[in-house]
Enzyme design. Structure first.
Site, mmCIF file in Angstrom:
data_model
loop_
_atom_site.group_PDB
_atom_site.id
_atom_site.type_symbol
_atom_site.label_atom_id
_atom_site.label_comp_id
_atom_site.label_asym_id
_atom_site.label_seq_id
_atom_site.Cartn_x
_atom_site.Cartn_y
_atom_site.Cartn_z
ATOM 1 N N GLY A 139 -35.647 -28.375 -30.185
ATOM 2 C CA GLY A 139 -35.952 -28.042 -28.806
ATOM 3 C C GLY A 139 -37.430 -27.954 -28.514
ATOM 4 N N GLU A 162 -33.340 -28.901 -41.115
ATOM 5 C CA GLU A 162 -32.272 -29.867 -40.839
ATOM 6 C C GLU A 162 -32.785 -31.007 -39.985
ATOM 7 O OE1 GLU A 162 -27.852 -30.138 -38.743
ATOM 8 O OE2 GLU A 162 -28.950 -28.261 -38.716
ATOM 9 N N ILE A 232 -30.542 -18.720 -26.442
ATOM 10 C CA ILE A 232 -30.380 -18.696 -24.994
ATOM 11 C C ILE A 232 -30.593 -17.287 -24.470
ATOM 12 C CG2 ILE A 232 -28.691 -18.928 -23.121
ATOM 13 C CD1 ILE A 232 -27.467 -21.251 -24.706
ATOM 14 N N ASN A 252 -25.666 -26.151 -25.836
ATOM 15 C CA ASN A 252 -25.924 -26.950 -27.033
ATOM 16 C C ASN A 252 -25.090 -26.363 -28.160
ATOM 17 O OD1 ASN A 252 -28.898 -25.370 -26.418
ATOM 18 N ND2 ASN A 252 -27.679 -24.639 -28.154
ATOM 19 N N GLY A 256 -27.627 -25.902 -37.232
ATOM 20 C CA GLY A 256 -27.710 -25.286 -38.556
ATOM 21 C C GLY A 256 -28.349 -23.920 -38.545
#
Length: 371
Positions: A139, A162, A232, A252, A256
């Protein structure tokens, strides 16, 4: 011995050189009855060598060998599939779609708080000067943190993550980061083209592994990773909602973050204090959905400040989160909620169950959490 020749990204010996991601590809190849292989001529053949595909699961019963450091190789450079499974090979010259990273208001402030915290931990001897391997979620905020670290006084960094984003490749190019290990590259269109052009330079610094290795909790724990993931919303006790807006609409996946947060030496979650132009508080009495429980959240950060939650009781966490992380417009209501919940006893984590999710309900009914 002469290395096997390859036609684009399939070698003469049948080895398949993946492109910018491995993920679960090895498992899919093993489980599938029929396989279609896409050969993509857009990607440079210099990709060969950045992958590390561990295939010892049959011999070891799934026990992944301990990694001494993030750049250690334990596998092969190619995927393999039984030839009789291959139904077709198709050719394309189309590049990856590319991601769009946008500037997030106050992301630089969030990144700055994290950098100052890490400097503080190093100064007090709780972290080495080079820092343990970094893990970063996906993000805009996570990418901003990597950009900030590029200017921080840390050198010889490594990453064990990841998803590898633009910011980490910039750190490799600047010499700040020795090696980046992950399961995939998740790049902007411009960065993907740049990586394709200078892959010969990047190759010694990149490792792409299957997710069974990149996200393995034992490996993460053994490397003492610093996990940095986005949320969030978070509640006053440190539980984090990473995936669902208002408890139900999927924003979303959890990705991981749970694999790393539970096993990391240091687990940091970051988010802006408000959303939707200030109509939503990201710090609430109770999250509407829990992805990462408070026991897995060591540090919470917004643009307003940082809350170090390690060693604190639940009530202490509530005070620190409200004072350090909440937006000033919502902070008095959080204080009021906590005072009234605690006045009724409330045990370890005092709540007013009739009000705990009322902030979310107010937003659903009026379009704002504000009174």
């Amino acid at each position: 011995m002469r290395p096997p020749r390859r036609t684009w990204l399939i070698r003469e010996d049948g080895g398949i050189v993946p492109t910018l991601a491995i993920g679960n590809a090895k498992t899919w190849l093993e489980m599938a009855d029929r396989v279609i292989i896409e050969v993509n001529g857009w990607h440079t053949t210099e990709l060969e060598g950045i992958h590390d595909i561990w295939s010892g699961d049959r011999e070891t019963g799934g026990r992944i060998p301990a990694l001494g450091w993030a750049g250690e190789r334990i596998g092969d450079a190619v995927l393999r599939v039984a030839p009789e499974k291959v139904a077709a090979v198709v050719r394309t010259d189309e590049g990856d779609l590319g991601q769009s990273f946008r500037a997030v208001p106050d992301a630089a402030l969030i990144a700055g708080h994290i950098v100052e915290f890490l400097k503080h931990e190093v100064a007090r001897g709780r972290l080495p000067a080079t820092l343990p391997p970094l893990q970063s979620g996906v993000g805009n905020i996570a990418n901003a943190v990597m950009t900030a670290l590029a200017d921080a006084p840390f050198t010889d960094l490594t990453a064990y993550t990841e998803v590898i984003q633009d910011g980490m490749l910039d750190m490799v190019r600047s010499g700040k980061m020795r090696v980046v290990s992950g399961a995939s590259l998740y790049l902007s269109r411009e960065q993907a083209a740049a990586a394709n052009a200078d892959m010969a330079f990047l190759r010694p610094h990149l490792l792409l592994r299957q997710q069974e290795v990149s996200n393995n909790p034992a490996v993460v724990r053994g490397l003492n990773c610093i996990a940095m993931n986005a949320g969030i919303e978070a509640d006053i006790y440190g539980n984090v909602n990473s995936s669902r807006v208002m408890g139900s609409r999927v924003q979303n996946g959890i990705g991981g973050s749970g694999d790393f947060a539970r096993s990391a030496l240091l687990s940091i979650f970051m988010l802006p204090s408000v959303a939707r132009g200030g109509s939503i508080s990201s710090i609430v009495p109770m999250v509407s959905h829990v992805d990462n429980i408070n026991q897995d959240v060591h540090v919470l950060v917004t643009e307003r400040g940082l809350a170090d939650l390690r060693g604190l009781s639940a009530r202490q966490r509530a005070r620190v989160i409200a004072e350090n992380c909440a937006h000033p417009d919502f902070r008095p209501r959080l204080r009021d909620y906590m005072a009234r919940a605690q006045s009724l006893g409330g045990g370890d984590t005092p709540h007013l169950l009739g009000e705990a999710l009322s902030w979310h309900q107010r937003f659903i009914e009026t379009g704002s959490m504000r009174l």
